[in-house]
Design a protein around this motif. Structure first.
Motif, mmCIF file in Angstrom:
data_model
loop_
_atom_site.group_PDB
_atom_site.id
_atom_site.type_symbol
_atom_site.label_atom_id
_atom_site.label_comp_id
_atom_site.label_asym_id
_atom_site.label_seq_id
_atom_site.Cartn_x
_atom_site.Cartn_y
_atom_site.Cartn_z
ATOM 1 N N THR A 1 0.479 -1.185 -0.604
ATOM 2 C CA THR A 1 -0.133 0.538 0.086
ATOM 3 C C THR A 1 0.432 1.410 0.088
ATOM 4 O OG1 THR A 1 -0.377 0.336 2.534
ATOM 5 C CG2 THR A 1 -1.889 -1.167 1.012
ATOM 6 N N THR A 2 0.589 2.134 -0.614
ATOM 7 C CA THR A 2 1.226 3.599 -0.425
ATOM 8 C C THR A 2 1.091 3.838 1.167
ATOM 9 O OG1 THR A 2 0.003 4.145 -2.263
ATOM 10 C CG2 THR A 2 1.169 5.911 -1.224
ATOM 11 N N ALA A 3 0.001 4.001 2.146
ATOM 12 C CA ALA A 3 1.052 4.174 3.527
ATOM 13 C C ALA A 3 2.327 3.388 4.017
ATOM 14 C CB ALA A 3 -0.154 4.529 4.047
ATOM 15 N N ALA B 1 10.304 3.618 3.959
ATOM 16 C CA ALA B 1 10.906 4.200 4.161
ATOM 17 C C ALA B 1 11.776 5.252 4.302
ATOM 18 C CB ALA B 1 10.515 4.651 1.805
ATOM 19 N N THR B 2 10.842 4.944 5.639
ATOM 20 C CA THR B 2 11.441 6.160 6.436
ATOM 21 C C THR B 2 12.884 6.036 7.003
ATOM 22 O OG1 THR B 2 9.717 5.881 8.098
ATOM 23 C CG2 THR B 2 9.008 7.811 6.446
ATOM 24 N N ALA B 3 13.684 6.346 8.126
ATOM 25 C CA ALA B 3 14.899 5.651 8.746
ATOM 26 C C ALA B 3 14.060 5.538 10.051
ATOM 27 C CB ALA B 3 15.528 6.782 8.774
ATOM 28 N N GLU B 4 12.806 6.165 10.138
ATOM 29 C CA GLU B 4 12.099 6.130 12.011
ATOM 30 C C GLU B 4 11.184 5.166 12.029
ATOM 31 O OE1 GLU B 4 12.857 10.877 11.108
ATOM 32 O OE2 GLU B 4 12.084 8.898 9.678
ATOM 33 N N ASN C 1 11.905 0.078 1.905
ATOM 34 C CA ASN C 1 11.333 0.358 1.430
ATOM 35 C C ASN C 1 10.725 -0.632 0.328
ATOM 36 O OD1 ASN C 1 15.053 0.704 1.897
ATOM 37 N ND2 ASN C 1 13.353 3.375 0.974
ATOM 38 N N HIS C 2 9.509 -0.923 0.767
ATOM 39 C CA HIS C 2 9.408 -3.227 0.258
ATOM 40 C C HIS C 2 7.674 -2.323 0.900
ATOM 41 C CE1 HIS C 2 8.953 -7.123 -0.901
ATOM 42 N NE2 HIS C 2 8.582 -6.457 -1.542
ATOM 43 N N GLY C 3 7.472 -2.904 1.861
ATOM 44 C CA GLY C 3 5.698 -2.682 2.399
ATOM 45 C C GLY C 3 5.632 -3.659 3.856
#
Length: 252
Positions: free
Chosen positions: A112-114, A120-123, A171-173
């Motif tokens: 999903t986009t969210a 994909a975020t470091a946190e 970075n994937h899901g």
């Protein structure tokens, strides 16, 4: 769950599992959580611990039915004579968890986009909302290694998962698993909401993280707002009633 006639070549338990999984695919499509013909939801076949059901590769979630789900074993052999292929990435990723984790009855992987944005975020997922607080301390992380078609990545997936049953594939899901399909469905719904809120909050301003003390109380008290029929059961049943009003072909 009301049932179309069971196929004579399978047990009642397998047919029920097929119908439940087919319903789940249709629900995910209704919710906008599908990804063309990709991603996967799998369930073990009751009474056959080395066998699980997966979507036929090439069909959209809106085309999945109880009959066209593919039954494979944890080595990838097709067990039901299905004419459909299986997505290799789905088999490699899901088979390692079904093989090594007795409590991973149902496994859900989405793009999903969210979910992809937060992965994909470091946190990763931050404890900034009602939903995210429920996952604090319960999410594992696995670094991106490319499309999951190499069996040796399975060892690292298992090692990084540890005792958690929710994983951010960086970075994937997202990946969730549970002892039942309704429970896995509810976990995914909650995780999706948490990710959507984090993305929206970041656009709105500076998110405020909840304290560890408040999170502990929140997680302790969550059981007090559940119906006593099993985690995710009433939620999933409500969604089945919804998709039945649109199209009941998933039952066949």
């Amino acid at each position: 769950m009301a049932s179309a006639a069971k196929r004579p070549d399978m047990s009642a338990a397998e047919w029920e599992a097929r119908q439940q999984l087919a319903a789940c695919y249709r629900i995910f499509d209704h919710m906008g959580w599908s990804e063309l013909i990709y991603n996967h939801i799998t369930v073990r076949v009751p009474g056959e611990e080395s066998a699980f059901l997966i979507n036929p590769f090439g069909l959209g979630y809106h085309e999945v039915t109880a009959s066209n789900l593919v039954k494979i074993d944890i080595d990838g052999a097709v067990l039901d004579g299905s004419p459909y292929p299986v997505n290799r990435a789905g088999f490699v990723q899901h088979s390692v968890f079904h093989r090594h984790l007795p409590d991973a009855h149902c496994i859900i992987h989405t793009h999903t986009t969210a979910g992809m944005a937060v992965s994909a975020t470091a946190e990763g997922l931050r404890p900034i909302s009602f939903y995210a607080a429920a996952f604090a301390g319960q999410i594992a992380y696995h670094d991106f290694e490319g499309v999951t078609i190499r069996s040796e990545e399975g060892e690292r997936l298992i090692a990084n998962l540890g005792d958690k049953r929710v994983m951010m594939l960086r970075n994937h899901g997202t990946l969730v698993m549970a002892q039942s399909l309704p429970e896995a469905f509810l976990k995914h719904w909650l995780l999706q909401r948490a990710c959507e809120i984090q993305v929206a909050a970041g656009a709105a301003g500076t998110p405020v993280e909840l304290s560890a003390e408040v999170i502990a109380v929140h997680q302790r008290d969550l059981a007090g707002v559940q119906l006593p029929v099993g985690p995710g059961v009433p939620d999933f049943q409500a969604m089945v009633r919804l998709i039945d009003r649109v199209d009941q072909s998933w039952r066949d």
